[in-house]
Design an enzyme around this catalytic site. Structure first.
Site, short mmCIF file in Angstrom:
data_model
loop_
_atom_site.label_atom_id
_atom_site.label_comp_id
_atom_site.label_asym_id
_atom_site.label_seq_id
_atom_site.Cartn_x
_atom_site.Cartn_y
_atom_site.Cartn_z
N GLY A 113 28.14 106.91 -14.08
CA GLY A 113 28.50 106.06 -15.21
C GLY A 113 29.25 106.82 -16.29
O GLY A 113 29.45 108.04 -16.20
N ARG A 114 29.68 106.05 -17.28
CA ARG A 114 30.49 106.62 -18.35
C ARG A 114 29.89 106.26 -19.70
O ARG A 114 29.29 105.21 -19.86
CB ARG A 114 31.93 106.09 -18.25
CG ARG A 114 32.62 106.54 -16.97
CD ARG A 114 33.96 105.88 -16.79
NE ARG A 114 34.93 106.28 -17.79
CZ ARG A 114 35.63 107.41 -17.75
NH1 ARG A 114 35.46 108.27 -16.78
NH2 ARG A 114 36.51 107.69 -18.69
N HIS A 119 48.71 79.42 5.97
CA HIS A 119 48.29 79.99 7.25
C HIS A 119 49.41 80.83 7.83
O HIS A 119 50.56 80.40 7.77
CB HIS A 119 47.94 78.85 8.21
CG HIS A 119 47.63 79.33 9.60
ND1 HIS A 119 46.43 79.92 9.92
CD2 HIS A 119 48.38 79.34 10.73
CE1 HIS A 119 46.42 80.24 11.20
NE2 HIS A 119 47.60 79.91 11.71
N ASP A 133 36.18 100.21 -23.60
CA ASP A 133 34.99 100.90 -23.08
C ASP A 133 34.05 101.39 -24.17
O ASP A 133 32.87 101.62 -23.91
CB ASP A 133 35.42 102.14 -22.26
CG ASP A 133 35.84 101.78 -20.85
OD1 ASP A 133 36.02 100.58 -20.57
OD2 ASP A 133 35.99 102.71 -20.02
N GLY A 176 25.49 108.28 -7.13
CA GLY A 176 25.84 107.01 -7.77
C GLY A 176 26.77 106.21 -6.87
O GLY A 176 27.73 106.76 -6.33
N GLY A 226 48.28 106.05 -21.94
CA GLY A 226 47.69 105.31 -20.81
C GLY A 226 46.20 105.47 -20.66
O GLY A 226 45.55 104.69 -19.96
N GLY A 227 45.63 106.53 -21.26
CA GLY A 227 44.17 106.70 -21.26
C GLY A 227 43.59 106.91 -19.88
O GLY A 227 44.27 107.33 -18.93
N THR A 228 42.31 106.58 -19.77
CA THR A 228 41.56 106.83 -18.53
C THR A 228 42.22 106.16 -17.33
O THR A 228 42.38 106.76 -16.27
CB THR A 228 40.12 106.30 -18.68
OG1 THR A 228 39.52 106.92 -19.81
CG2 THR A 228 39.29 106.59 -17.45
N LYS A 245 45.44 111.44 -28.66
CA LYS A 245 45.33 112.90 -28.65
C LYS A 245 45.83 113.55 -27.35
O LYS A 245 46.09 114.75 -27.31
CB LYS A 245 43.89 113.32 -28.93
CG LYS A 245 42.88 112.86 -27.91
CD LYS A 245 41.47 113.26 -28.34
CE LYS A 245 40.45 112.75 -27.34
NZ LYS A 245 39.08 113.01 -27.74
C1 LIG Z 1 37.76 106.98 -11.53
C2 LIG Z 1 37.91 105.70 -12.28
C3 LIG Z 1 38.46 104.60 -11.66
C4 LIG Z 1 38.60 103.41 -12.35
N1 LIG Z 1 39.15 102.35 -11.71
C5 LIG Z 1 39.27 101.17 -12.34
C6 LIG Z 1 39.88 100.07 -11.71
O1 LIG Z 1 40.30 100.16 -10.56
N2 LIG Z 1 40.01 98.92 -12.40
C7 LIG Z 1 39.55 98.80 -13.68
O2 LIG Z 1 39.66 97.73 -14.27
N3 LIG Z 1 38.99 99.85 -14.34
C8 LIG Z 1 38.84 101.03 -13.70
N4 LIG Z 1 38.30 102.09 -14.35
C9 LIG Z 1 37.84 101.90 -15.74
C10 LIG Z 1 39.02 101.93 -16.72
O3 LIG Z 1 39.75 103.11 -16.53
C11 LIG Z 1 38.53 101.82 -18.15
O4 LIG Z 1 37.72 100.68 -18.27
C12 LIG Z 1 39.69 101.70 -19.13
O5 LIG Z 1 40.52 102.82 -19.04
C13 LIG Z 1 39.16 101.56 -20.56
O6 LIG Z 1 40.23 101.52 -21.44
P1 LIG Z 1 40.07 101.90 -22.99
O7 LIG Z 1 41.40 101.65 -23.59
O8 LIG Z 1 38.89 101.22 -23.55
O9 LIG Z 1 39.71 103.45 -23.02
P2 LIG Z 1 40.40 104.73 -22.37
O10 LIG Z 1 41.29 104.37 -21.26
O11 LIG Z 1 39.30 105.69 -22.11
O12 LIG Z 1 41.35 105.26 -23.53
C14 LIG Z 1 40.87 105.84 -24.70
C15 LIG Z 1 41.94 106.74 -25.26
O13 LIG Z 1 41.55 107.14 -26.58
C16 LIG Z 1 41.92 108.48 -26.77
N5 LIG Z 1 41.08 108.99 -27.87
C17 LIG Z 1 39.73 109.08 -27.91
N6 LIG Z 1 39.32 109.51 -29.10
C18 LIG Z 1 40.44 109.71 -29.85
C19 LIG Z 1 40.66 110.15 -31.18
N7 LIG Z 1 39.67 110.43 -32.02
N8 LIG Z 1 41.95 110.24 -31.60
C20 LIG Z 1 42.99 109.94 -30.78
N9 LIG Z 1 42.82 109.52 -29.52
C21 LIG Z 1 41.57 109.40 -29.06
C22 LIG Z 1 41.66 109.13 -25.42
O14 LIG Z 1 42.39 110.33 -25.28
C23 LIG Z 1 42.12 108.04 -24.48
O15 LIG Z 1 43.47 108.19 -24.11
C24 LIG Z 1 38.17 103.31 -13.70
C25 LIG Z 1 37.63 104.42 -14.35
C26 LIG Z 1 37.50 105.60 -13.65
C27 LIG Z 1 36.92 106.79 -14.35
#
Ligand SMILES: Cc1cc2nc3c(=O)[nH]c(=O)nc-3n(C[C@H](O)[C@H](O)[C@H](O)COP(=O)(O)OP(=O)(O)OC[C@H]3O[C@@H](n4cnc5c(N)ncnc54)[C@H](O)[C@@H]3O)c2cc1C
Length: 472
Positions: free
Chosen positions: A273-274, A451, A313, A182, A40-42, A35
């Site tokens: 947390g998330r 080293h 996640d 946190g 690339g998401g979060t 959406k």
């Molecule tokens: C500030 C911060 C720093 C972080 N740093 C690290 C790090 O250094 N190393 C690490 O390993 N992890 C880190 N993380 C955690 C990491 O970003 C997440 O664990 C990871 O992005 C999870 O991936 P995911 O694919 O499960 O979900 P997400 O990356 O959250 O992707 C989910 C996607 O689904 C889409 N979506 C949701 N619902 C719908 C729908 N109904 N229809 C269409 N699309 C939808 C969203 O728009 C999103 O793009 C960090 C998180 C944050 C917030």
């Protein structure tokens, strides 16, 4: 007519996009519904990448601030940050990486269906953006909808003064004062960024120590280092009230000794947390079993509804929880795709997930902490070696921290490796392989460490676990 695919992935985060690529590599016709306006998401848009880009800026500033020590002559005047340049560099990095995912989709012939997905049952997904589209899957739907920042009861996030990490990464001004609520990875990373940028940072952590999931010794070292850097940490403490004013936030904190402390700061960053994202997905409508909002899966990432898997996640295994990390979501995406393509895979060992926290000093850890190992009944042997003794650490001016190895006395097996100090997030890779291969401490001792490197601390910590480090 519905568009038909073998696999439909919902969400293009590090879980979803990697699952899609793997499925396509294995010959499955794949679509991803996302959406957001970028892939690339979060991780790419609000998490791993933009925060680490800001941390690299913070590191660059640290080096320049210590220019005299390095014999680098700077013109007279104060050293400042150009926040416009900081953000445009960060945004360029993010943009490049999201375009990279788009390229990989094209290369692997994956269709990106833009819009919000809604499960409708029997292998169908409705997508809403403009005209409704109907997609059908011949094999499986993978839910990878991820997570979003979670607030705490009684603290209203207005996204202007009381903010989450989503707003903090876009903050154009350097706050004079900020409270970070946190002290998990997100909290301490932002504490490091803002401190280095020049903010006065206070951390409020409910639990008795910083980075509570890490080994206790790592928490103590971080607290010591943060104190040296001027960060105030209130552990065992709680933000009890926060009210937005014209120029900031009035905050009340209940300290560990029971006394109340009032503060007025520019910003309150809620990093507690998330929570899972399932809004609009119709998860319950199609009968998906949810636990506290998370989608319940088995170790093959199958939900209770045939034909629907979930990864990343958004999932839980139930009582044992689930780590919210980009590399975990990707590893799960690969396994789910391979299973759907008919391959047999070994389940992930969640004891071997490396955790990296990019605060200053960095933390890298994998496996059991000392307390966890003892709680599981191991007769534990410990080896610790400080980075400060190493030539490489002295050259880099990064002498804080140590490597700690937790091992089983009976079989000499390495159970966990915990490190805090410069480059720990890179060094942890060696420890991860060691755990994966069920390595003994003896094998780490016999592994030749180049080293001068920071990695020598791992070999030395192994020597220490057997009673005698060479350079101590
Ligand atoms: C500030 C911060 C720093 C972080 N740093 C690290 C790090 O250094 N190393 C690490 O390993 N992890 C880190 N993380 C955690 C990491 O970003 C997440 O664990 C990871 O992005 C999870 O991936 P995911 O694919 O499960 O979900 P997400 O990356 O959250 O992707 C989910 C996607 O689904 C889409 N979506 C949701 N619902 C719908 C729908 N109904 N229809 C269409 N699309 C939808 C969203 O728009 C999103 O793009 C960090 C998180 C944050 C917030």
């Amino acid at each position: 007519m519905a568009n038909e695919y073998d696999v439909i992935v919902i969400g293009a985060g590090t879980g979803g996009y990697v699952a899609a690529i793997r499925a396509a590599q294995l010959g499955l016709k794949t679509a991803v519904v996302e959406k957001q306006k970028a892939l690339g998401g979060t991780c790419l848009l609000w998490g791993c990448i933009p925060t680490k880009a800001l941390l690299e800026h913070a590191h660059a500033l640290k080096v320049v601030q210590h220019a005299k020590e390095w014999g680098v002559a700077l013109p007279q005047g104060t050293i400042g940050l150009d926040m416009g340049q900081v953000h445009s560099r960060k945004d360029r990095i993010v943009g490049g990486l999201t375009k990279g995912v788009e390229f990989l989709f094209k290369k692997n012939k994956i269709d990106w269906i833009r819009g919000t997905a809604r499960l409708t049952g029997n292998g169908s997904v409705d997508v809403f953006e403009g005209e409704k589209q109907v997609l059908r899957t011949r094999k499986e739907i993978i839910v990878a909808t991820g997570s979003a920042p979670r607030g705490v009861p009684g603290i209203e996030i207005d996204r202007k003064r009381i903010i989450t990490s989503d707003e903090a990464i876009h903050l154009r001004e350097v706050p004079k004062t900020i409270v970070v609520m946190g002290s998990g990875a997100v909290g301490v990373e932002f504490a490091s960024i803002f401190t280095r940028f020049g903010s006065d940072v206070t951390i409020v952590e409910l639990l008795p120590r910083l980075v509570p999931v890490e080994d206790e010794s790592v928490s103590a070292e971080l607290e010591k280092s943060f104190r040296k850097q001027g960060i105030t940490s209130h552990t065992g403490s709680k933000v009890t009230a926060a009210k937005v004013t014209d120029d900031g936030v009035d905050i009340e904190v209940q300290l560990a000794d029971g006394t109340a402390k009032k503060m007025h700061v520019d910003y309150l960053l809620v990093a507690t947390g998330r929570g899972p994202v399932t809004t609009g997905l119709n998860a319950e409508g199609v009968g998906l079993q949810l636990e506290k909002g998370y989608v319940k899966v088995d170790r093959q990432y199958k939900t209770n509804v045939p034909g629907i898997s979930a990864i990343g996640d958004v999932i839980t295994f139930g009582a044992s929880g689930h780590p919210q990390l980009a590399h975990v979501s990707s590893a799960e995406g690969i396994l789910a795709a391979e299973r759907i393509a008919g391959q047999e895979g070994r389940p992930l060992n969640y004891d071997h997930v490396p955790g990296c926290t990019y605060c200053d000093p960095e933390i890298g850890s994998v496996g059991l902490t000392e307390n966890e190992a003892k709680a599981r009944g191991y007769d534990v042997r410990i080896g610790t070696f400080p980075f400060g003794v190493l030539g490489r650490a002295k050259m880099a001016g990064e002498t804080d921290g140590f490597v700690k190895i937790v091992a089983d006395k009976k079989y000499d097996e390495v159970l966990g490796v915990h490190m805090i100090g410069a480059r720990s997030t890179e060094l942890v890779a060696e420890a991860t392989v060691a755990l994966r291969l069920e390595s003994t401490v003896e094998e780490l001792i016999r592994t030749i460490h180049a080293h001068p490197t920071m990695a020598e601390a791992i070999g030395e910590a192994a020597h220490a676990a057997h009673g005698a480090a060479i350079h101590l």
